[in-house]
Write an enzyme that holds these catalytic residues in place. Sequence first.
Site, PDB file in Angstrom:
ATOM      1  N   HIS A 133       0.879  -1.169   0.000  1.00  0.00           N
ATOM      2  CA  HIS A 133       0.000   0.000   0.000  1.00  0.00           C
ATOM      3  C   HIS A 133       0.924   1.227   0.000  1.00  0.00           C
ATOM      4  O   HIS A 133       2.013   1.181   0.574  1.00  0.00           O
ATOM      5  CB  HIS A 133      -0.825  -0.057   1.293  1.00  0.00           C
ATOM      6  CG  HIS A 133      -1.914   0.964   1.408  1.00  0.00           C
ATOM      7  ND1 HIS A 133      -1.666   2.282   1.699  1.00  0.00           N
ATOM      8  CD2 HIS A 133      -3.257   0.847   1.319  1.00  0.00           C
ATOM      9  CE1 HIS A 133      -2.814   2.938   1.767  1.00  0.00           C
ATOM     10  NE2 HIS A 133      -3.803   2.093   1.539  1.00  0.00           N
ATOM     11  N   ASP A 185       3.077  -4.415   8.329  1.00  0.00           N
ATOM     12  CA  ASP A 185       1.792  -3.743   8.175  1.00  0.00           C
ATOM     13  C   ASP A 185       0.690  -4.803   8.284  1.00  0.00           C
ATOM     14  O   ASP A 185       0.550  -5.645   7.399  1.00  0.00           O
ATOM     15  CB  ASP A 185       1.762  -3.041   6.815  1.00  0.00           C
ATOM     16  CG  ASP A 185       0.416  -2.412   6.495  1.00  0.00           C
ATOM     17  OD1 ASP A 185      -0.519  -2.547   7.312  1.00  0.00           O
ATOM     18  OD2 ASP A 185       0.296  -1.799   5.418  1.00  0.00           O
ATOM     19  N   CYS A 245      -4.726   2.405  -3.571  1.00  0.00           N
ATOM     20  CA  CYS A 245      -3.480   2.928  -2.995  1.00  0.00           C
ATOM     21  C   CYS A 245      -2.314   1.988  -3.229  1.00  0.00           C
ATOM     22  O   CYS A 245      -1.442   1.823  -2.356  1.00  0.00           O
ATOM     23  CB  CYS A 245      -3.635   3.223  -1.501  1.00  0.00           C
ATOM     24  SG  CYS A 245      -4.919   4.420  -1.154  1.00  0.00           S
TER      25      CYS A 245
END
Lengths: 430, 156
Positions: free
Chosen positions: A144, A220, A386
């Site tokens: 992302h 993440d 994104c």
Amino acid sequence: MSAPASAAFTAAELDAIRADFPILSRRGRGGAPIAYLDASATSQKPESVISAEADFYRRSNAAVHRGTHLLGDESTQAFEDGRAALAGFIGGRPEEIVWTKNATEAINLVALSIGHASLGRGGAAAAPLRIGPGDRIVTTRAEHHANLVPWQELSARTGAELAWLDLQPDGRIDPETLGAITPNTRLVAFTHVSNVTGAVSPVDLIVAKARSVGALVLLDTCQSSAHMPIDVTALGVDFAVMSSHKMLGPTGAGALWGRRGLLEAMPPVLTGGSMIEHVTMEGSTYMPAPERFEAGSQPVAQIAGWTAALDYLSGLGMERVRAQEEELTARLLDGIGDVEGVRVLGPADSADRIGVVAFAVEGVHPHDVGQVLDADDIAIRVGHHCAIPLHAFFDVRSSARASVAPMTSPEEIDRFIASLRRVRSFFKGH
Amino acid sequence: MSSLEQLYQQVILDHAKARHGAGALEGVDASSHQVNPTCGDEVTLGVELAPDGSITRLVWDGEGCSISQASLSMLSELVEERGSVEEVSRAYGAMEQMMHSRNRGVPEEVLDLLGDAAALESTSQFANRVKCALLGWYALRDALAKLGTDIAGDRA
């Protein structure tokens, strides 16, 4: 619940879960209940979360960590209970949780703090974090933008080189490219699960390689933490970031988990009230972590809601959530596979992937795909999600994406597939 | 007519296919590159002007959804038919007004300024598609601004 701790939900259980989500009764433009297949962008909230946030304002609202009145105590308690709840949920310790406004801010916090350390801030304690020319930061092509752009910026500010792990044709991280983690690599930042391909990253391999060169690891977990059990200690990473609103919680709150010793060494990023020990006109000293990183007023009501969300997920059982979503993912992939002219951007089988499925419809722009589905009251995401470099890898500009959550029903998947079948004929027929 | 059929009227799908004005941007006086950040769609639009400032040629190169491509095609046709600064300014103002109407209706005289582009009125009910329809028009405004012509009243 009486079913095994790792079984998918029974039909009756799923009905009960669905009844907890008020938004599922909302009807769309076509008049049917909205089939919400966009949990990857943001999750819907159970009643208990909505109530917890509202009840905080109704009963306990006050500034935290100051004042000696009852409401101030209750607010502080809620704030710190949330820290303990999140720590428990991800296998960390409360003092290792830093509240942020979202996961993007959590990643930026690490990048900016390393940048400040590289300028000499944080003194000797932060010296091991310093990076500069000759050093390397490694990420992956599957990220992302939130886990790419902050590292591009850190690289530009410090002169450290940015490199990345590359991908197999189906979008999985290619272990053959682990060589990008060179002996001069100082930090490896990667996603646990891609928000486009749904692929689960080979965490063990990447962490082992990073460890072998002494690099820090940031994970993440935005796409994993509400869909499978997470244990940051067992995963062996140094930092992990997560987002309330993707975990059935409110918007406006995120978190950084960092190994205690590391957070202690990091210089602050946002500065001002609440994060200082002592202030003179000439300079200031700072609180220990995590408070050092929590300047200014905090999203307390959102954290109260997030806490309720974590309770809710724990009540469902994360192993059961994973099992449930595995079945939904297989149904989703099988269904899409049967629709002519649709290409999945990501692994075609349901092994080591979650129910985030991006796809391209031949000859139809993703915006137009999404619009036809919306007319059938099916909510999916369209755009580049994104992740422009990942779309470029698949040689498309953007895609459509369906994603599941614990309350997604098999019938909703079937409605989605039926609507998807209609897309190409709608545009061909005209 | 369902909202989907309203959105994708035949005239819109025809324009999306015909792509009037699409071509190579050679020899233009000014151009503008615009991106729709939500989907990454892009267009580069160029113009050539006569000494009196009117647009003698509009050409664009880009990729996008049916709404953005149809809107560019409609814009090209409109400028070809009515290329004076005054008329283009009036059409631009009408387009902005219509696209921000949330499909609650705009006066007939506003729609009359827009030619085929009036068919995009129903797009204005879809907040996330408004930019698709306006992308090419923003490119035209920007390209003309580079030549000192303001069609949006920015320097009023």
